[in-house]
Write a protein that holds these residues in place. Structure first.
Motif, short mmCIF file in Angstrom:
data_model
loop_
_atom_site.label_atom_id
_atom_site.label_comp_id
_atom_site.label_asym_id
_atom_site.label_seq_id
_atom_site.Cartn_x
_atom_site.Cartn_y
_atom_site.Cartn_z
N ARG A 20 9.17 -14.37 3.10
CA ARG A 20 9.75 -13.68 3.83
C ARG A 20 11.20 -12.28 3.40
NH1 ARG A 20 8.39 -11.00 8.64
NH2 ARG A 20 7.33 -13.54 9.99
N ILE A 21 11.21 -12.85 1.84
CA ILE A 21 12.38 -12.42 1.15
C ILE A 21 12.02 -11.15 0.76
CG2 ILE A 21 13.84 -12.67 -0.34
CD1 ILE A 21 14.72 -14.98 -0.07
N ILE A 22 10.62 -10.92 -0.31
CA ILE A 22 10.33 -10.09 -0.25
C ILE A 22 9.77 -9.03 0.30
CG2 ILE A 22 7.88 -9.80 -1.67
CD1 ILE A 22 7.38 -12.24 -3.09
N VAL A 23 9.15 -10.33 1.85
CA VAL A 23 8.61 -8.56 2.83
C VAL A 23 9.95 -7.85 3.19
CG1 VAL A 23 8.48 -8.36 5.49
CG2 VAL A 23 7.34 -9.72 4.25
N LYS A 24 11.24 -8.45 2.93
CA LYS A 24 12.30 -7.60 3.99
C LYS A 24 12.82 -6.76 3.12
CE LYS A 24 17.28 -9.33 5.98
NZ LYS A 24 17.46 -7.89 5.12
N THR A 49 13.65 0.60 -10.21
CA THR A 49 12.89 -1.12 -9.80
C THR A 49 13.55 -1.23 -9.46
OG1 THR A 49 11.48 -0.81 -11.86
CG2 THR A 49 12.61 -2.56 -11.83
N THR A 50 13.71 -1.72 -8.24
CA THR A 50 14.42 -2.60 -7.48
C THR A 50 13.92 -4.42 -7.61
OG1 THR A 50 14.03 -1.48 -5.17
CG2 THR A 50 14.33 -4.07 -4.83
N GLU A 62 0.91 -1.24 0.10
CA GLU A 62 -0.34 -0.46 -0.33
C GLU A 62 1.08 1.17 0.17
OE1 GLU A 62 -3.28 1.83 2.44
OE2 GLU A 62 -2.49 0.34 3.76
N ARG A 63 1.89 0.92 0.71
CA ARG A 63 2.37 2.66 0.50
C ARG A 63 3.45 2.55 -0.59
NH1 ARG A 63 5.83 0.55 6.47
NH2 ARG A 63 7.54 2.01 5.15
N LEU A 64 3.64 1.48 -1.21
CA LEU A 64 4.43 1.61 -2.62
C LEU A 64 3.60 1.90 -3.07
CD1 LEU A 64 7.39 0.20 -3.76
CD2 LEU A 64 6.21 -1.67 -4.86
N TYR A 65 2.87 1.70 -3.23
CA TYR A 65 1.72 2.31 -4.17
C TYR A 65 1.24 3.33 -4.43
CZ TYR A 65 -2.69 1.50 -7.15
OH TYR A 65 -3.71 2.43 -8.13
N MET A 88 13.59 -0.92 1.12
CA MET A 88 13.24 -0.12 0.05
C MET A 88 12.52 1.13 0.68
SD MET A 88 11.29 -2.72 -2.69
CE MET A 88 10.91 -1.02 -4.58
N ASN A 89 11.57 0.44 1.71
CA ASN A 89 11.04 1.66 2.94
C ASN A 89 9.75 2.57 2.16
OD1 ASN A 89 9.93 2.39 5.20
ND2 ASN A 89 11.85 3.71 5.14
N PRO A 90 9.19 1.80 1.60
CA PRO A 90 8.38 2.84 0.93
C PRO A 90 7.47 4.02 2.02
CG PRO A 90 7.41 0.91 0.47
CD PRO A 90 8.76 0.98 1.58
#
Length: 296
Positions: A257-261, A177-178, A49-52, A266-268
């Motif tokens: 877990r890797i996606i979340v990390k 893009t990460t 949601e934050r990234l969006y 990225m800390n959007p």
């Protein structure tokens, strides 16, 4: 539960797949994994949601694997809690006539996630240095100017193709893009069991084709090209993760877990409003509140 999955991360080669377990679970149980999966899905939803809302960066997730390694189910389970509005999934099949009218990266560039979104590529631009390296005759369909026959496809050709992929990914990272890339590492024995399941269960028959057995005969060739590919294309900016895939529940947990990390790093963040905008929002709020006070 905070397990560190950094041992799966590859940022430079060379690598040998024999050095990586296919059945690693870190001593966790399926029950542990289910509880943890539910826990991080909430976090994943919030980060997405934050990234969006930020709408400045995107995340590209690449999945590659041997047949029956569980790519589809991993995508389904890990991403089941995200908002479809902010997530795009592309499953790449064999190139069509239009694809062959362009360079090998064209259709993948066209499928990249927009800013603010998570893009998932189920198979990807890596097919052109994996399947095509095991079956170099497929390269002839690209009608490249200096490639007339299979014998023209030499080591420098593959080195150049790896270089094109690295440059493509470097360009994407420079522009927001990460990229994270997952190889689901399945044992040949477990693939045998999953093929047998497909043959024994009627509702899985559609997943099986005779070509699966033909490709299984080339297992060692595929292991070799995956080793070469991962070794040549891993970097700090676009790392590969070699995920143990014999236990589907564990691979889903590790991937999630890797996606979340990655998103946490990225800390959007939600866009900040200016002082003027804050004053305007206050007025809008007062206007709406005054409506509520009026008699109906």
């Amino acid at each position: 539960m905070s397990q560190d999955y950094k041992q799966f991360k590859i940022t430079k080669g060379p690598i040998k797949l024999a050095d990586f377990k296919t059945d690693e679970t870190f001593g966790l149980s399926k029950k542990d994994a289910k509880e943890d999966l539910e826990d991080f899905q909430e976090t994943l939803f919030e980060l997405q949601e934050r990234l969006y809302a930020e709408n400045r960066r995107s995340l590209l997730i690449v999945f590659q694997a041997m047949d029956a390694a569980g790519k589809d189910s991993a995508i389904e389970h890990v991403m089941s809690g995200v908002n479809p509005q902010g997530c795009q999934v592309f499953s790449f099949k064999q190139p069509n006539d239009e694809d062959y009218e362009h360079d090998f990266l064209w259709r993948h560039y066209d499928a990249l996630p927009e800013r603010g979104r998570i893009g998932i590529h189920n198979r990807s631009h890596y097919e052109y240095v994996l399947v095509c390296k095991v079956h170099p005759e497929y390269i002839l369909k690209e009608r490249l100017p200096n490639i007339r026959k299979v014998d023209d496809i030499t080591k420098p050709f593959w080195d150049d193709r790896y270089k094109s992929i690295r440059q493509f990914e470097e360009h994407l990272t420079r522009n927001g893009t990460t990229i994270i890339k997952f190889f689901l590492h399945l044992s040949k024995e477990e693939q045998h069991e999953r093929f047998m399941d497909r043959l024994n269960e009627k509702d899985k028959h559609w997943k099986f084709s005779a070509g699966d057995l033909d490709e299984r005969e080339l297992w060692e060739d595929y292991e070799r090209v995956y080793e070469e590919c991962i070794s040549a294309t891993s970097s700090d900016e676009a790392p590969w993760y070699i995920i143990p895939a014999d236990k589907k529940w564990f691979s889903r947990l590790a991937i999630g877990r890797i996606i979340v990390k990655t998103l946490q790093e990225m800390n959007p963040d939600f866009p900040k409003v200016s002082k003027k905008q804050a004053e305007e929002l206050k007025l809008y709020k007062e206007q709406l509140e005054s409506e509520a006070d009026k008699p109906k």
